[in-house]
Motif scaffolding. Structure first.
Motif, short mmCIF file in Angstrom:
data_model
loop_
_atom_site.label_atom_id
_atom_site.label_comp_id
_atom_site.label_asym_id
_atom_site.label_seq_id
_atom_site.Cartn_x
_atom_site.Cartn_y
_atom_site.Cartn_z
N ASP A 1 4.95 7.15 3.13
CA ASP A 1 6.00 6.55 3.95
C ASP A 1 5.63 5.13 4.35
OD1 ASP A 1 7.42 8.88 3.80
OD2 ASP A 1 6.76 9.64 5.76
N TRP A 2 6.64 4.32 4.61
CA TRP A 2 6.44 2.94 5.02
C TRP A 2 6.83 2.79 6.49
CZ3 TRP A 2 10.71 -0.43 6.12
CH2 TRP A 2 11.96 0.16 5.94
N ILE A 3 6.36 1.71 7.10
CA ILE A 3 6.63 1.47 8.51
C ILE A 3 7.55 0.27 8.63
CG2 ILE A 3 5.61 0.99 10.77
CD1 ILE A 3 2.97 2.11 9.70
N PRO A 4 8.71 0.42 9.24
CA PRO A 4 9.63 -0.70 9.38
C PRO A 4 9.11 -1.76 10.35
CG PRO A 4 10.76 1.41 9.65
CD PRO A 4 9.30 1.68 9.70
N ALA A 5 9.66 -2.96 10.22
CA ALA A 5 9.32 -4.07 11.10
C ALA A 5 10.49 -4.37 12.02
CB ALA A 5 8.95 -5.31 10.30
N MET A 6 10.17 -4.97 13.18
CA MET A 6 11.21 -5.43 14.08
C MET A 6 10.74 -6.70 14.77
SD MET A 6 11.00 -2.57 17.16
CE MET A 6 12.57 -3.16 17.81
N GLY A 7 11.62 -7.34 15.52
CA GLY A 7 11.27 -8.55 16.26
C GLY A 7 11.92 -8.52 17.64
N ALA B 1 0.83 -1.21 0.00
CA ALA B 1 0.00 0.00 0.00
C ALA B 1 0.86 1.26 0.00
CB ALA B 1 -0.92 -0.02 1.22
N SER B 2 1.97 1.24 0.72
CA SER B 2 2.84 2.43 0.75
C SER B 2 3.43 2.70 -0.62
CB SER B 2 3.94 2.25 1.80
OG SER B 2 4.89 1.29 1.40
N VAL B 3 3.77 1.65 -1.35
CA VAL B 3 4.29 1.82 -2.71
C VAL B 3 3.19 2.34 -3.63
CG1 VAL B 3 5.13 0.57 -4.74
CG2 VAL B 3 6.12 0.11 -2.48
N ARG B 4 2.02 1.73 -3.53
CA ARG B 4 0.90 2.11 -4.40
C ARG B 4 0.49 3.56 -4.18
NH1 ARG B 4 -2.48 -1.39 -2.60
NH2 ARG B 4 -3.57 0.01 -1.18
N GLU B 5 0.48 3.99 -2.93
CA GLU B 5 -0.02 5.32 -2.58
C GLU B 5 1.08 6.35 -2.46
OE1 GLU B 5 -2.20 4.61 0.99
OE2 GLU B 5 -3.45 3.06 0.06
#
Length: 507
Positions: free
Chosen positions: A350-356, A343-347
């Motif tokens: 900004d994107w939200i990073p992931a973590m663990g 969705a961030s690419v399409r729109e």
């Protein structure tokens, strides 16, 4: 109907008073004699009983009228646990304490929370039960906060015992906090676990024990995240060292999901007493950022009561996609996060990073499984947070797994994890992953079009190099997954590691 009865100075049946919305109820107050009547060094005890019905509000407050001259307040409680039909939750009752400054959202009067982890606690000037704030027991109306987490169809019958000890207060210790930097190696990859619980909430380990386990797991940094309390913050100063950065935070545990306050200023408390429909989360997300922290929704698809994340991700600085040993809800969280990347690419946003993180509570929970590996300019709070926020990170199941992931194309251009390779749409791009510590794992390259490449299993040495060629017109981003061999069937194996994406093409 809730009811409340007292032994000792009988107070009889009390009326209920609604405070604000139907999210909380306040019972009639419990009163004590003055210090002069009780005598210096004396004690007074009141026992209060009541029943909470199914559908009780999230929080029920029991006011306690505290006279002058009190040295210590001690509270214990019990509640019944009747049998319930299959599939129906039984009784679970949380507890905490607010002082004479009140119970308003924001926590000005907050003096501690133990959830359901303890059956008793005390507060006095020089000491308090872990999870509670030491300080003077001042005159005024205090409140015991009851949180009926789940209520059985038969209702929840509880008993509270409040004991005041009179006498001169001690001195409140001056807190000392861990430093905001460790020795570090300059710009390098640093390993951390940002979701850990000590005995200041429902964990069973001391800060010192957690620190020892973090070092044994090869970690460079950790973040404290006890449920709904900040009281562990002064107890990490002796744990930190040149080899371990200790950041301070909280797991804000609401009834509609949990969120990490990651790396806040020492002594920061963030309230949790709201639901998604109350439209208050934004206020407390801002509180986290004002205190220098990151907002990280935790285990967003966990199946425990109240764990599923319902506040949306508009305030998130990162998302905890992998929580503890890899399970189906982590697989759902990973897929959901990948859809957010699409969705961030399409729109074009900004994107939200992931973590663990491990979410370790007690033995045998391993600290550092998984762990987030962050490219940071140094081993400092600000540098680690900046790396997490930028997505310059990957997640690995242990310190044995190490990755190097990059994309190159055009006139010698290169981009790493969390970065963008600025080339034209039809420019050939080479994606390269170097792996160590992942025997027999399979590499998958995942894009906005799905999984476009799957390697043969790595050798038993666990080391290998995998390359793949594409173009930005074919893949707007690419991220890497390392998967263990699937035991049966067509489903992918559990994760051994995954990276944040590299974006391909011009903006």
């Amino acid at each position: 109907m809730c009811d409340d009865r007292a032994d000792g100075n009988a107070l009889g049946r009390r009326a209920l008073f609604v405070t604000g919305a139907a999210a909380a109820l306040t019972l009639g107050s419990v009163s004590f004699a003055s210090a002069a009547d009780a005598g210096a060094g004396g004690q007074e005890t009141r026992t209060v009983r009541g029943t909470l019905p199914p559908g009780a509000p999230d929080f029920v407050y029991v006011p306690v009228e505290v006279p002058a001259g009190v040295r210590e307040i001690r509270v214990s409680y019990t509640y019944d646990r009747p049998a319930t039909p299959a599939g129906t939750p039984g009784n679970a009752l949380d507890i905490g304490l607010f002082d004479e400054r009140g119970t308003d959202l924001g926590g000005r009067g907050f003096r501690g929370w133990s959830g359901g982890a303890r059956t008793e606690f005390f507060v006095r000037a020089d000491d308090a039960t872990p999870g509670y704030v030491p300080g003077p027991v001042r005159e005024g109306t205090w409140h015991i906060a009851l949180g009926p987490y789940t209520v059985a169809p038969q209702g929840l019958a509880y008993e509270l015992t409040v004991t005041l000890t009179y006498g001169q207060s001690g001195e409140t210790p001056r807190p000392a906090y861990p430093p905001e930097r460790a020795k570090g190696r300059g710009r390098a990859w640093y390993r951390g676990d940002c979701h850990l619980h000590s005995w200041h909430s429902d964990g069973r380990r001391t800060p010192a024990e957690i620190g020892a386990l973090a070092r044994a797991a090869g970690l460079d940094f950790i973040n404290t995240s006890d449920h709904n309390t900040h009281t562990s913050h002064p107890h990490w100063a002796d744990v930190a060292g040149d080899d371990l950065l200790v950041m301070l935070g909280e797991e804000i545990t609401t009834r509609n999901g949990h969120v990490l306050a990651l790396g806040t200023d020492p002594g920061t408390f963030v309230d949790w007493r709201y639901r998604a429909r109350d439209n208050r989360f934004g206020r407390f997300a801002r509180r986290v950022r004002q205190a220098g922290g990151l907002v990280v929704p935790a285990h967003p698809h966990a199946t425990c009561v109240g764990c599923n994340w319902k506040f949306g991700f508009g305030e998130a600085d990162a998302i905890e996609v992998w929580n503890g040993p890899y399970t189906p809800d982590d697989e759902v969280a990973l897929a959901d996060w990948d859809s957010m990347l699409v969705a961030s690419v399409r729109e074009g946003r900004d994107w939200i990073p992931a973590m663990g993180n491990s979410d370790a509570h007690r033995d045998p929970d391993p600290v550092g499984m998984p762990q987030t590996v962050v490219l940071a300019d140094d081993l400092t709070r600000d540098a680690i947070q900046e790396g997490i926020r930028a997505g310059r990170s990957y997640v690995a199941e242990s310190a044995k797994v190490a990755l190097s992931f990059g994309a190159s194309g055009g006139r010698g251009r290169h981009a790493g994890i969390g970065e963008r390779l600025e080339v034209d749409r039809d420019t050939p791009v080479t994606v390269r992953l170097e792996v160590t510590g992942a025997p027999r794992c399979t590499v998958r390259f995942v894009t906005d079009q799905g999984v476009l490449f799957t390697s043969a299993p790595l050798p038993v040495t666990g080391a290998g190099v995998v390359e793949w060629r594409t173009t930005p017109s074919y893949a707007a981003y690419v991220r890497a997954e390392l998967r263990h061999e699937a035991a049966t069937g067509p489903l992918p194996g559990a994760l051994a590691a995954f990276t944040n994406p590299i974006f391909l093409g011009r903006r």
